[in-house]
Structure formats: C-alpha cells, structure tokens
Design a protein around this motif. Structure first.
Motif, PDB file in Angstrom:
ATOM      1  N   ARG A 163      -5.300 -11.850   4.760  1.00 36.01           N
ATOM      2  CA  ARG A 163      -5.011 -10.420   4.918  1.00 36.01           C
ATOM      3  C   ARG A 163      -5.284 -10.001   6.363  1.00 36.01           C
ATOM      4  NH1 ARG A 163      -8.548  -6.220   1.543  1.00 36.01           N
ATOM      5  NH2 ARG A 163      -7.007  -6.630  -0.051  1.00 36.01           N
ATOM      6  N   ALA A 164      -4.409  -9.133   6.880  1.00 41.75           N
ATOM      7  CA  ALA A 164      -4.629  -8.622   8.241  1.00 41.75           C
ATOM      8  C   ALA A 164      -5.827  -7.704   8.253  1.00 41.75           C
ATOM      9  CB  ALA A 164      -3.388  -7.862   8.696  1.00 41.75           C
ATOM     10  N   THR A 167       7.529   3.621   3.486  1.00 46.26           N
ATOM     11  CA  THR A 167       8.899   4.114   3.676  1.00 46.26           C
ATOM     12  C   THR A 167       9.630   4.288   2.362  1.00 46.26           C
ATOM     13  OG1 THR A 167       8.966   2.982   5.788  1.00 46.26           O
ATOM     14  CG2 THR A 167      11.062   3.666   4.873  1.00 46.26           C
ATOM     15  N   TYR A 170      -0.274   7.371   6.084  1.00 45.20           N
ATOM     16  CA  TYR A 170      -0.126   5.964   5.699  1.00 45.20           C
ATOM     17  C   TYR A 170      -1.296   5.167   6.297  1.00 45.20           C
ATOM     18  CZ  TYR A 170       1.727   1.179   5.647  1.00 45.20           C
ATOM     19  OH  TYR A 170       1.874  -0.178   5.469  1.00 45.20           O
ATOM     20  N   GLU A 227       7.382  -3.943   2.769  1.00 43.87           N
ATOM     21  CA  GLU A 227       6.943  -2.586   2.491  1.00 43.87           C
ATOM     22  C   GLU A 227       6.024  -2.153   3.622  1.00 43.87           C
ATOM     23  OE1 GLU A 227       5.302  -2.107  -1.390  1.00 43.87           O
ATOM     24  OE2 GLU A 227       4.141  -0.378  -0.746  1.00 43.87           O
ATOM     25  N   GLY A 228       6.143  -0.909   4.039  1.00 39.78           N
ATOM     26  CA  GLY A 228       5.278  -0.423   5.100  1.00 39.78           C
ATOM     27  C   GLY A 228       5.852   0.815   5.733  1.00 39.78           C
ATOM     28  N   LYS A 229       5.672   0.909   7.064  1.00 41.45           N
ATOM     29  CA  LYS A 229       6.114   2.118   7.761  1.00 41.45           C
ATOM     30  C   LYS A 229       7.541   2.006   8.278  1.00 41.45           C
ATOM     31  CE  LYS A 229       2.870   4.062  10.432  1.00 41.45           C
ATOM     32  NZ  LYS A 229       1.795   4.127  11.452  1.00 41.45           N
ATOM     33  N   GLY A 230       8.106   0.808   8.236  1.00 43.70           N
ATOM     34  CA  GLY A 230       9.450   0.637   8.779  1.00 43.70           C
ATOM     35  C   GLY A 230      10.498   0.544   7.692  1.00 43.70           C
ATOM     36  N   GLU A 231      11.696   0.195   8.126  1.00 43.70           N
ATOM     37  CA  GLU A 231      12.785   0.022   7.167  1.00 43.70           C
ATOM     38  C   GLU A 231      12.455  -1.120   6.216  1.00 43.70           C
ATOM     39  OE1 GLU A 231      15.749   1.822   6.925  1.00 43.70           O
ATOM     40  OE2 GLU A 231      14.673   3.157   8.274  1.00 43.70           O
ATOM     41  N   GLN A 232      12.918  -1.011   4.998  1.00 44.10           N
ATOM     42  CA  GLN A 232      12.666  -2.074   4.030  1.00 44.10           C
ATOM     43  C   GLN A 232      13.653  -3.216   4.210  1.00 44.10           C
ATOM     44  OE1 GLN A 232      12.323   0.233   0.162  1.00 44.10           O
ATOM     45  NE2 GLN A 232      10.918  -1.474  -0.134  1.00 44.10           N
ATOM     46  N   ASP A 290      -0.228  -9.317   3.557  1.00 42.15           N
ATOM     47  CA  ASP A 290      -0.773  -7.973   3.370  1.00 42.15           C
ATOM     48  C   ASP A 290      -1.180  -7.444   4.732  1.00 42.15           C
ATOM     49  OD1 ASP A 290      -1.797  -5.668   2.340  1.00 42.15           O
ATOM     50  OD2 ASP A 290      -3.632  -6.584   1.566  1.00 42.15           O
ATOM     51  N   GLY A 291      -0.199  -6.961   5.472  1.00 43.41           N
ATOM     52  CA  GLY A 291      -0.474  -6.461   6.817  1.00 43.41           C
ATOM     53  C   GLY A 291      -0.742  -4.972   6.815  1.00 43.41           C
ATOM     54  N   LEU A 292      -1.132  -4.485   7.982  1.00 46.36           N
ATOM     55  CA  LEU A 292      -1.439  -3.061   8.099  1.00 46.36           C
ATOM     56  C   LEU A 292      -0.172  -2.214   8.103  1.00 46.36           C
ATOM     57  CD1 LEU A 292      -4.203  -3.412  10.778  1.00 46.36           C
ATOM     58  CD2 LEU A 292      -4.536  -2.368   8.553  1.00 46.36           C
ATOM     59  N   ILE A 293       0.824  -2.659   8.856  1.00 48.26           N
ATOM     60  CA  ILE A 293       2.041  -1.842   8.929  1.00 48.26           C
ATOM     61  C   ILE A 293       3.198  -2.462   8.166  1.00 48.26           C
ATOM     62  CG2 ILE A 293       1.431  -0.710  11.091  1.00 48.26           C
ATOM     63  CD1 ILE A 293       3.336  -2.628  12.508  1.00 48.26           C
ATOM     64  N   VAL A 294       3.066  -3.692   7.766  1.00 49.47           N
ATOM     65  CA  VAL A 294       4.117  -4.289   6.937  1.00 49.47           C
ATOM     66  C   VAL A 294       3.492  -5.279   5.948  1.00 49.47           C
ATOM     67  CG1 VAL A 294       4.646  -6.209   8.504  1.00 49.47           C
ATOM     68  CG2 VAL A 294       6.414  -5.353   6.963  1.00 49.47           C
ATOM     69  N   LYS A 295       4.052  -5.307   4.773  1.00 45.66           N
ATOM     70  CA  LYS A 295       3.610  -6.254   3.746  1.00 45.66           C
ATOM     71  C   LYS A 295       4.844  -7.000   3.245  1.00 45.66           C
ATOM     72  CE  LYS A 295       0.665  -2.485   2.363  1.00 45.66           C
ATOM     73  NZ  LYS A 295      -0.380  -2.754   3.343  1.00 45.66           N
ATOM     74  N   ASN A 352       6.102  -8.697  -0.122  1.00 47.79           N
ATOM     75  CA  ASN A 352       5.814  -8.815  -1.562  1.00 47.79           C
ATOM     76  C   ASN A 352       6.813  -9.763  -2.211  1.00 47.79           C
ATOM     77  OD1 ASN A 352       3.942  -6.583  -1.333  1.00 47.79           O
ATOM     78  ND2 ASN A 352       5.722  -5.216  -1.358  1.00 47.79           N
TER      79      ASN A 352
END
Lengths: 133, 213
Positions: free
Chosen positions: A127-128, B15, B191, A49-54, A92-97, A99
């Motif tokens: 955690r990042a 996303t 975000y 989960e984050g800013k990129g594709e899942q 638990d990263g800033l731009i990707v996690k 789960n």
C-alpha cells in the motif's frame, strides 16, 4: 442482509491471488423467471479509481444468451475459471487505486439488470503511504 | 508471503462518484429542470455561465438527459485544454445522429471565429445551441451558477449517505473556503482528507474484507 437473487462467490479465495493463479468461482440466480433472462455476462476485469479519469480493461468475458442456444438453468451453479494475468497488480495508492473484480450482469426483460461483484486482490504491491512534506 | 494492502471502502469523493451525471445537480430553491427547459425552446441559443468547478458540466449533463426525455436529439461536445476548434467532422457527426440540439461544454475556449462558425452552422440547420462558459459569451443566459457553502454541504451529504463519514461539515467549510468556492476542488480536497483518515484508521496490511462496490 443480501437480498439480491444473484449469488456470486469465488472458490476458497486466498487472501491474495498471484499472477498465473487460477481464479474459479460460481454464480446462481434464484427467484427470476427463466423466460425473463435475456443474457448473462461474466467478466473478470480491473478498473482504476481515484481523483482522475477512470480506466478499465476486461481480462475474461463470457456472455450466455439462453434464448439463442440451449436453455441454461441459472438456479444451478454456473462455473467460471480463468488464469490471472501478470499485470496490472492491485494497488492501493493515494490518488489512484487498481481494483480487480469478478462482475456478473444479468440482463432481464424490459431493460432491467441485476449486477453482482466479487472483488479480489492480485499481487502483493505494498500500500502507498503518504510522504510527509 | 509479503503482505498486501487491505482493500478498504471506496473513497466517496472518487471520480466515479462525483463526475457529472453520477450526482444530480442540486437546483436553487424555486428552480427546476423543467423551468430551464421552458426557457430553451427548439432553435434557441443559450449559455450556462459560471466559474471553474461551479457545477456547469453537472447541470449540462442533467439538462441533456431532460432534453432527451423531452424528445430532443442532442449531440454533445466537451472541449478541453484550450481547444480552439470544434472537433473535426462535428457537423457530419451531428447530422448523422439526427441532432436538433448542439451542446458544447467549455465554449469559451473556441476562438472568436470558430464561435461565429458554430453559431452560423446551428442557425443554418435550425439546431438549438446550449453552451457552458466561464463568462458571458453573448447568448441568452439560461442560468448563472455560483455554488454556496450550503450547496457544498448538500452535495457532500449526498455523497456520504450510507457510508461511514470520515469528513464532516467543518471539513467541507474549510475546503470550500480554501478553494475559493470551487466545488470541484472542494471535492478533491475532501478526497485527500478522507484518504488520509481512512489510512490512519486502518493499518492492517493483509486483505480480509472486500471493498464496497
């Protein structure tokens, strides 16, 4: 208040599961006519989960189709268990996690569906934290 | 035991919440999906025009669903990274699907020659063609999209519904201005802000509560 007829719980979940640990739990379904249940799927999976594709992958999967075999009384607790893998570890990263979760999906007549999820933590990756520019 | 991170509520700008299809397209006042469908009869060739991050793909997803509901069979192709050609075998794929409407997201990336071939193939098979592009590509314009700050505020309000808001309307306005009105980049910037504030508000290191699903 949880009004879902699907109850999912992990057995005495520790704060953190470690790779190789046995994950066990159970689910039950109340208030649903047994004849309406087409199938039940239990998955243990991870997703990103984050800013990129899942991204996602299923570690454990079981599908129960009551009408294709012995009838199952889902009002009684249905058990599941699996040994957790070495990776990927929860993150638990800033731009990707990453789960981890147990997901139970109940497929009912007329295309209806009930879903319940129980997240858990695998491993102890810290955690990042944001690096100051 | 080494302490692990604490699972937190999901970032509402992830996303999975903001991708096309996850949030509905917010039509300008006086316009609805039905109106657009009336302007796109079988056999038509039309374009949705707008800059980067303006919501074209979200609108296209909304229209695709509406077309399906109207009984049309669509076949959609998303072009990325300067893709100058349609995907290999696209005609066969569309024929196999029984398509009557071809949808191309990112049409402007096709070379002039491949645009001509696409139009020709659609004409020969009486397929409708619906595309998105950053500028006019010579087809009937179904809609020009240009999100306003009010649109951005409305989208964010929808994303934050039912969550503990860690960003406010001032943040939306700042990010929208900083990205030059690019709605997608605005959501990415939000975000980051949400993430920073969530971490600042929650310094515990041992998992105790499950994240929101």
């Amino acid at each position: 208040m949880n009004s879902s007829p699907l109850r999912l719980q992990l057995d005495d979940p520790p704060a953190v599961y470690q790779p190789g640990n046995m994950l066990t739990g159970q689910f039950c379904l109340e208030g649903v006519t047994p004849a309406d249940i087409r199938a039940v799927e239990v998955s243990v999976l991870w997703n990103t989960e984050g800013k990129g594709e899942q991204d996602m992958s299923v570690h454990y999967f079981e599908r129960i189709e009551p009408q294709n075999g012995d009838p199952v009384d889902f009002r009684q607790p249905q058990r599941f268990r699996t040994v957790l893998p070495n990776s990927p570890l929860s993150y638990d990263g800033l731009i990707v996690k990453i789960n981890w979760l147990v997901r139970v999906r109940v497929f009912l007549a007329r295309g209806k569906e009930i879903v319940s999820e129980a997240p858990f933590w695998l491993g102890t990756v810290p955690r990042a934290s944001e690096v100051a520019p | 035991m080494t302490a692990g991170p604490l699972p937190r509520a999901a970032n509402p700008f992830s996303t999975r919440f903001v991708r096309p299809g996850a949030i509905p397209y917010l039509f300008p006042t006086g316009l609805a999906v039905d109106t657009l469908l009336e302007s796109f009869p079988p056999g038509a060739r039309a374009q949705i025009v707008g800059p980067h991050g303006s919501g074209k793909s979200t609108l296209l997803t909304c229209l695709t669903e509406a077309l399906k509901s109207a009984g049309r069979t669509t076949c959609r192709f998303d072009l990325h990274d300067g893709q100058r050609n349609m995907p290999p075998g696209w005609v066969k794929q569309a024929c196999h699907a029984g398509a009557d409407t071809i949808i191309v997201d990112g049409y402007e990336q096709l070379s002039w020659w491949n645009r001509w071939r696409l139009s020709r193939d659609c004409r020969r098979r009486t397929w409708s063609l619906l595309v998105t592009a950053h500028a006019d590509v010579g087809l009937q314009t179904l809609l020009r999209v240009a999100p306003t700050i009010d649109d951005a505020q409305a989208v964010v309000a929808r994303l934050l519904a039912g969550t503990e808001p860690l960003v406010g309307s001032d943040d939306v306005a700042e990010c929208f201005a900083a990205t030059g009105g690019n709605l997608r980049e605005t959501l990415f910037a939000l975000y980051d802000r949400h993430e920073r504030r969530a971490r600042g508000a929650n310094n515990a290191t041992v998992p105790s509560t499950p994240p929101r699903r």
